[in-house]
Design an enzyme around this catalytic site. Structure first.
Site, mmCIF file in Angstrom:
data_model
loop_
_atom_site.group_PDB
_atom_site.id
_atom_site.type_symbol
_atom_site.label_atom_id
_atom_site.label_comp_id
_atom_site.label_asym_id
_atom_site.label_seq_id
_atom_site.Cartn_x
_atom_site.Cartn_y
_atom_site.Cartn_z
ATOM 1 N N ARG A 102 -33.242 27.110 -13.071
ATOM 2 C CA ARG A 102 -33.462 26.956 -14.515
ATOM 3 C C ARG A 102 -33.029 28.272 -15.146
ATOM 4 O O ARG A 102 -33.720 29.292 -15.013
ATOM 5 C CB ARG A 102 -34.942 26.657 -14.783
ATOM 6 C CG ARG A 102 -35.305 26.359 -16.231
ATOM 7 C CD ARG A 102 -36.795 26.015 -16.288
ATOM 8 N NE ARG A 102 -37.273 25.810 -17.640
ATOM 9 C CZ ARG A 102 -37.302 24.627 -18.259
ATOM 10 N NH1 ARG A 102 -36.870 23.553 -17.635
ATOM 11 N NH2 ARG A 102 -37.769 24.523 -19.479
ATOM 12 N N HIS A 129 -29.029 19.557 -19.195
ATOM 13 C CA HIS A 129 -30.333 19.373 -18.528
ATOM 14 C C HIS A 129 -30.310 18.010 -17.838
ATOM 15 O O HIS A 129 -30.991 17.073 -18.256
ATOM 16 C CB HIS A 129 -31.458 19.449 -19.567
ATOM 17 C CG HIS A 129 -32.820 19.635 -18.975
ATOM 18 N ND1 HIS A 129 -33.053 19.640 -17.625
ATOM 19 C CD2 HIS A 129 -34.035 19.808 -19.567
ATOM 20 C CE1 HIS A 129 -34.343 19.823 -17.394
ATOM 21 N NE2 HIS A 129 -34.963 19.926 -18.559
ATOM 22 N N GLN A 132 -33.564 16.011 -16.789
ATOM 23 C CA GLN A 132 -34.249 15.314 -17.879
ATOM 24 C C GLN A 132 -33.608 13.953 -18.127
ATOM 25 O O GLN A 132 -34.296 12.952 -18.325
ATOM 26 C CB GLN A 132 -34.203 16.158 -19.156
ATOM 27 C CG GLN A 132 -34.881 15.515 -20.352
ATOM 28 C CD GLN A 132 -36.370 15.323 -20.153
ATOM 29 O OE1 GLN A 132 -37.076 16.273 -19.840
ATOM 30 N NE2 GLN A 132 -36.850 14.102 -20.316
ATOM 31 N N ASP A 220 -35.541 16.317 -29.974
ATOM 32 C CA ASP A 220 -35.995 17.486 -29.227
ATOM 33 C C ASP A 220 -36.361 18.554 -30.256
ATOM 34 O O ASP A 220 -36.097 18.398 -31.456
ATOM 35 C CB ASP A 220 -34.878 17.971 -28.295
ATOM 36 C CG ASP A 220 -35.346 18.995 -27.266
ATOM 37 O OD1 ASP A 220 -36.557 19.287 -27.213
ATOM 38 O OD2 ASP A 220 -34.495 19.513 -26.518
ATOM 39 N N CYS A 260 -38.304 14.966 -25.069
ATOM 40 C CA CYS A 260 -38.362 15.567 -23.734
ATOM 41 C C CYS A 260 -39.510 16.561 -23.581
ATOM 42 O O CYS A 260 -39.774 17.006 -22.455
ATOM 43 C CB CYS A 260 -37.025 16.212 -23.388
ATOM 44 S SG CYS A 260 -36.487 17.469 -24.537
ATOM 45 N N ARG A 288 -40.116 12.358 -14.816
ATOM 46 C CA ARG A 288 -39.444 13.538 -14.251
ATOM 47 C C ARG A 288 -39.756 13.636 -12.760
ATOM 48 O O ARG A 288 -38.885 13.945 -11.947
ATOM 49 C CB ARG A 288 -39.903 14.819 -14.972
ATOM 50 C CG ARG A 288 -39.395 14.993 -16.391
ATOM 51 C CD ARG A 288 -37.898 15.249 -16.444
ATOM 52 N NE ARG A 288 -37.528 16.424 -15.674
ATOM 53 C CZ ARG A 288 -37.586 17.685 -16.134
ATOM 54 N NH1 ARG A 288 -37.992 17.916 -17.372
ATOM 55 N NH2 ARG A 288 -37.211 18.688 -15.377
#
Length: 301
Positions: A102, A129, A132, A220, A260, A288
């Site tokens: 990450r 991402h 996700q 988001d 998310c 997830r």
């Protein structure tokens, strides 16, 4: 598929296979059963950015699958003191069976993959991402029972999650309409890539236009990690891109609303909507775990 750096690393068949495995893993967990697919295997987790869902879901996934995870804060390993990414990747390849990272800069995860002989997973970068998006597509499958013919309206910042969503939609035949202010559009290379694989991608500055007859509404945060200095400008630019009851009313009656997380209620989405009957955000967050289990099985078994 050796690594997952971008959603574009997947074929439609790869993606469907991961979703099928994820559904099986989810049902097993609901029955209180796990398997030892990754017994005696280890995952190195390199984190430059703080995390709730990504860290916890990967750690639990490895544990449930009989494996082991190692959380490596960027400042606690030698890469934070000047060791090259190339050397770090080569060393970790001798110790563990997979790496997830990450990171602030997408080039970091690319460099890890280039110098690794084990799978590398992009657990978030400034460009994409993909983890996700795997969870999001699993959620859509659960609620809509199909992909082709659906319309997803992304309303807000054309950020890393938006980029991965665009590719994911293209792979599965979902039309995506992105509404964002001028200057905050998704990357042109991402849009071009999605269209080249047959995706329908529409970019607009009108949130209501994007939301019209949508099956899925997605947003988001307006200010992502690392963008705090832009906060005031962003709040002003995105003020008319909130998912609220008016936007929901433009969509189909059975629309699902996705986010998310983490969410800033009252900014990109109202509390009434995120806590309302159309919201699937906590199912999305749970997924997830299941989607990442499937990805780990696919890459590391």
């Amino acid at each position: 598929m050796k690594h997952l750096i971008s959603m574009a690393d997947l074929s439609p068949e790869n993606l469907i296979d991961i979703l099928d495995i994820a559904e099986t893993q989810k049902q097993m967990r609901l029955r209180g059963k796990n398997n030892d697919s990754l017994k005696n295997k280890s995952l190195a987790m390199i984190f430059e950015k703080s995390s709730t869902r990504t860290r916890v879901s990967f750690e639990v996934a490895m544990s449930d699958l009989g494996g082991h995870s190692l959380y490596l804060n960027y400042n606690d390993i030698q890469i934070g003191r000047g060791e090259t990414i190339e050397d770090t990747s080569k060393v970790l390849s001798r110790y563990v069976h997979g790496i997830c990272a990450r990171v602030n800069n997408h080039n970091t995860v690319l460099e890890l993959a280039r110098n690794s002989n084990i799978p590398v997973i992009n657990a978030l970068s400034d460009i994409e991402h993909p983890c996700q998006t795997l969870a999001d597509m699993l959620t859509i499958k659960e609620y809509k029972k199909k992909f082709c013919g659906l319309k997803l309206a992304w309303i807000g910042d054309g950020n890393n999650v938006c980029n991965s969503t665009i590719i994911g939609c293209a792979l599965l035949g979902i039309d995506i309409h992105v509404a964002c202010p001028k200057g905050y559009e998704p990357r042109k290379q991402i849009v071009d890539k999605a269209r080249s694989i047959g995706g329908v991608v529409e970019i607009t500055n009108d949130a209501y236009e994007a939301a019209l007859n949508a099956d899925i509404l997605y947003t988001d945060v307006w200010v992502s990690m690392g963008e705090e200095e832009e906060k005031l400008n962003r709040l002003n630019a995105f003020s008319s891109y909130q998912i609220n009851s008016d936007i929901v009313n433009k969509a189909n009656n059975d629309v699902i609303v996705m986010h998310c997380l983490p969410a800033h209620r009252g900014e990109e989405i109202t509390a009434e909507v995120i806590d309302g009957p159309h919201s699937v955000v906590f199912d999305q967050a749970e997924n997830r775990l299941h989607a990442q289990k499937a990805l780990l099985i696919k890459l590391m078994c």
